[in-house]
Scaffold this motif. Structure first.
Motif: not given
Length: 345
Positions: A110, A125, A141, A145
């Protein structure tokens, strides 16, 4: 399943590249939009230098295609129409992985523009998934962050980062150090995290490690140092040296630390510039090194000597490090290596 479960790992930057990926600068996102033409020229210099060693693919926004096309005719430099807000692909692009069989995949972290500093960042992003889809690569995924400039790996189970960045509440508020380590282990397939305290003074990324230290090889770390007690980087780099001196890697080796003297302190328009020789970039058979000229001429020569002696098998290619630095980064910040999936120099 996590990358670790499937025996994917993040390879070190010095492993072979299929190509380099870069995002073309976006005038609207720049700190100083009036410098757009000169920044494009700086990008062009770096892209051409990399293309001497390996192919380069550049993500270009549709309004900038004419500017990009006017600068390049080389066959080893291609463009890819992926829209983006800003041009620091090291940070918002995928972190590529390789499996034991040589298959390549990528982590989609992220991204929140270095703790919400620059808006908008919605396109940035989405860049990593778009890149992985273009190359038809498996995508993992991650909820974390994380920017690519905040980590370096040795390829043997160790990752190097800073507390200032990864533990910053403007990234992953509520996550503990242990929880962040657990995420790094699952997605990078590493076993040991070495935590430096801080990055360089003035670094608006909140202390990215790629400005202050990096692996030169397993068990061997380059560390930018400062010998001026009046400089804010003196205490920072001394503390990081202390940490590394007492650290061991994932294979329980003590670290060989190679110091690189920082360039002289420079400011522009009231801001300290984050000058670093360690923001270099490995390419196949070479190394792209930013140098700064002028009052930094002595330290430029010192860095060239240290890196030339450390990597005698690589061709050292210097580029003008002043071309990008006013926008906040340099060569390593704008590049992202796509691994070939096999080890080669």
């Amino acid at each position: 399943m996590y990358p670790k479960d499937l025996n994917y790992r993040m390879p070190p930057e010095w492993d072979g590249h299929a190509q380099t990926l870069i995002s073309w600068p976006v005038r609207e996102s720049m700190c100083y939009p009036e410098d757009y033409a000169s920044v494009c020229q700086a990008y062009a210099e770096i892209i051409r230098a990399i293309a001497e060693f390996e192919p380069v693919t550049v993500m270009v926004n549709s309004p900038d295609l004419s500017t990009f096309s006017s600068l390049f005719q080389e066959g080893r430099i291609q463009y890819l129409p992926i829209e983006h807000n800003d041009a620091w692909l090291r940070d918002n692009g995928p972190t590529f992985l390789v499996s034991d069989q040589g298959d390549v995949a990528g982590v989609n972290w992220q991204f929140n523009a270095w703790g919400g500093k620059y808006s908008p960042w919605d396109l940035d992003n989405q860049a990593a998934p778009a890149i992985l889809d273009h190359f038809a690569l498996k995508q993992f995924d991650s909820p974390l962050i994380l920017e690519g400039g905040s980590i370096h790996v040795d390829g043997e189970g160790t990752v190097l980062t800073t507390e200032e960045c990864l533990l910053n509440p403007n990234r992953n508020r509520g996550l503990t150090r242990e929880q962040i380590e657990d995420q790094l282990k699952k997605y990078l397939n590493i076993r040991k995290v070495i935590w430096l305290k801080s990055g360089l003074s003035g670094d608006e990324t909140d202390g990215h490690v790629d400005n202050v230290a990096c692996f030169a090889a397993p068990g061997k770390i380059l560390l930018q140092v400062c010998d001026d007690p009046e400089d804010e980087n003196y205490a920072i780099t001394r503390e990081n040296l202390k940490v590394l001196t007492g650290a061991t890697d994932a294979r329980d080796r003590k670290l060989d630390i190679i110091p690189v003297q920082q360039p002289p302190k420079m400011s522009d328009r009231g801001r300290r510039l984050t000058l670093s020789y360690l923001n270099f970039y490995f390419v196949n058979g070479g190394l792209i090194l930013p140098v700064f000229g002028g009052q930094a001429e002595k330290s430029d020569h010192s860095a060239i000597r240290v890196l030339g002696e450390l990597f005698p098998e690589r061709q050292l290619r210097t580029v003008n490090g002043m071309g990008l630095i006013r926008e906040g980064g340099n060569v390593h910040c704008i590049t992202q290596q796509l691994p070939s999936g096999k080890k080669e120099k």
